[in-house]
Design a protein around this motif. Structure first.
Motif, PDB file in Angstrom:
ATOM      1  N   ILE A 142       0.681  -0.981   0.141  1.00  0.00           N
ATOM      2  CA  ILE A 142       0.179   0.132  -0.383  1.00  0.00           C
ATOM      3  C   ILE A 142       1.130   1.046  -0.055  1.00  0.00           C
ATOM      4  CG2 ILE A 142      -0.193   0.283   2.415  1.00  0.00           C
ATOM      5  CD1 ILE A 142      -3.209   0.726   2.250  1.00  0.00           C
ATOM      6  N   GLU A 159      -5.147  -0.761  -1.680  1.00  0.00           N
ATOM      7  CA  GLU A 159      -6.628  -0.420  -0.754  1.00  0.00           C
ATOM      8  C   GLU A 159      -7.704  -1.381  -0.500  1.00  0.00           C
ATOM      9  OE1 GLU A 159      -7.428   3.621  -1.385  1.00  0.00           O
ATOM     10  OE2 GLU A 159      -4.563   4.116  -1.286  1.00  0.00           O
ATOM     11  N   ALA A 207      -7.902   3.576   7.209  1.00  0.00           N
ATOM     12  CA  ALA A 207      -6.503   4.205   6.830  1.00  0.00           C
ATOM     13  C   ALA A 207      -5.964   3.923   7.892  1.00  0.00           C
ATOM     14  CB  ALA A 207      -6.240   4.837   6.091  1.00  0.00           C
ATOM     15  N   LEU A 225      -1.844   6.181   2.370  1.00  0.00           N
ATOM     16  CA  LEU A 225      -2.215   6.246   3.197  1.00  0.00           C
ATOM     17  C   LEU A 225      -1.938   7.382   4.728  1.00  0.00           C
ATOM     18  CD1 LEU A 225      -3.391   3.119   4.946  1.00  0.00           C
ATOM     19  CD2 LEU A 225      -0.968   3.029   4.934  1.00  0.00           C
TER      20      LEU A 225
END
Length: 425
Positions: A33, A122, A49, A38
């Protein structure tokens, strides 16, 4: 498990493979990710997140949890597959289950979920974090034991896992991030960001107005001549000097000259009192440093001096800003340079006093910039002599034909980027 039906075992086996795929996908999704996106989402109070970011602060614990669960599930799946194949195929069941389950797990529980997670991290990491977070509390004793042993082994090799290691980007890495932003950042904005990063590599010598091109007025001239020059100048600030530019007096702002003119006090003495002190800049000062110095000292213009204190050129705040945003013109498209004239045969007539960096930017060339600042200086350094006209040379991929030489310097050249031109030196 003899009393459990085959259909039940098949159902359990499928469920275990699905769980294994979830663990495998979460591992790839969590690790791949985008950390910067993030962090931005976490600052925007995005719950998932923030949860993922919190788990990634201890990657050893996260990986320990995922791998513990994944291996546990795979071992159970292997046991059930062996029981089923033994029932169906007898003595050949173990070999068939080993081969068959390897293919099934590889395709459905490893490659496919990990590929999907790598493409859409995600979409995998956010929902799986809601499962892994409570699971980390349930399996904490087992995960802690595994991490203690693995971290102990890593310490034997001098690797510390408990330190909070923040990710920091170097300027070159940040430049790559900006270049790879694609359509997320408009091209012009990318150019501006890259120009800011390049300020530390460019010095005031690269952008200064050379000494011989500085516009200044001699205060020892007749006052009528001097006053006409001050009133008619198109420059906001003008350098005043006595006899030579080395004896500089200071800068006078055209606004101050007009104010004195309006008050009928426009005389040499009053004009000299309005002169602003000189601000000197050492040659070799990087632009990012000089930009901060201009801000700190509330200055907008300065004279560049060498190690002996001799004036080499002039730099303004606008010159540095133009390095970032480009030339200040009425249109977004850059104005054609007066120093460059393209020819029908593909060659380019160039004023040899042109700055090499400006030529590289305007014509997308790659002439060396680590030495002389002008094309004339580059040619003289290469030849180690002042050449005559009608001499050709090649510097890298560029063929240069000298057309005009005067005042001990090359004035104009013709340049080609094609190879194979006749070399006369």
């Amino acid at each position: 498990m003899d009393h459990i039906s085959n259909s039940t075992l098949v159902g359990v086996l499928i469920a275990l493979i699905v769980v294994s795929a979830m663990f495998s996908g979460s591992e790839t999704g969590m690790m791949s990710i985008n950390r910067y996106r993030l962090r931005h989402q976490a600052k925007q109070k995005h719950g998932a997140a923030r949860r993922v970011l919190n788990m990634l602060e201890r990657p050893d614990r996260l990986l320990g949890l995922i791998l513990f669960g994944n291996n546990l599930v795979n071992i159970f799946a292997a046991s059930i597959a062996t029981i089923l194949c033994t029932r169906w195929f007898g003595d050949y069941g173990i070999a068939i289950s080993s081969l068959g389950l390897t293919v099934v797990i590889l395709v459905f529980a490893e490659v496919t979920p990990k590929t999907f997670a790598a493409l859409y991290p995600e979409r995998v990491a956010f929902p799986m974090s809601a499962i892994l977070k409570p699971l980390s509390y349930v399996l904490y004793p087992f995960v802690w034991s595994v991490n203690m042993i693995s971290n102990g082994l890593l310490r034997l090799f001098g690797i510390q896992t408990g330190d909070d290691q923040d990710e920091h980007l170097s300027s070159d890495e940040l430049r790559s991030v900006v270049n790879d932003a694609g359509k997320m950042i408009p091209r012009r904005h990318q150019d501006m960001l890259l120009s800011i990063l390049d300020l530390e590599k460019v010095t005031v010598e690269d952008i200064m107005v050379p000494r011989n091109e500085i516009i200044g007025f001699d205060v020892n001239d007749d006052w009528k001549v001097l006053s006409r020059q001050l009133i008619s100048t198109s420059h906001t600030k003008v350098l005043l000097y006595r006899d030579t530019i080395d004896d500089a007096v200071g800068f006078v702002h055209s606004r101050d000259a007009l104010r004195l003119l309006a008050k009928s006090e426009f005389e040499k003495e009053s004009m000299l009192r309005a002169v602003r002190p000189l601000y000197y800049i050492p040659e070799g000062t990087p632009l990012n440093v000089q930009l901060l110095k201009f801000q700190r000292n509330k200055e907008r213009i300065g004279l560049v001096v060498d190690e002996y204190g001799d004036i080499q050129g002039l730099v303004t705040l606008e010159d540095i800003l133009e390095e970032i945003v480009g030339d200040f013109t009425t249109t977004m498209a850059p104005a054609p340079s007066e120093e460059v004239e393209r020819q029908d045969d593909g060659s380019v007539l160039v004023d040899a006093t042109a700055n090499i960096r400006d030529l590289n930017k305007e014509l997308s060339w790659s002439l060396p910039t680590d030495g002389p600042k002008t094309l004339n200086g580059l040619i003289l350094e290469y030849l180690e002599d002042i050449p005559d006209a009608n001499v050709s040379l090649r510097i890298g991929d560029y063929t240069i034909e000298i057309l005009e030489v005067a005042d001990n310097m090359v004035k104009q050249v013709r340049m080609l980027t094609r190879t194979g031109k006749k070399r006369l030196i």
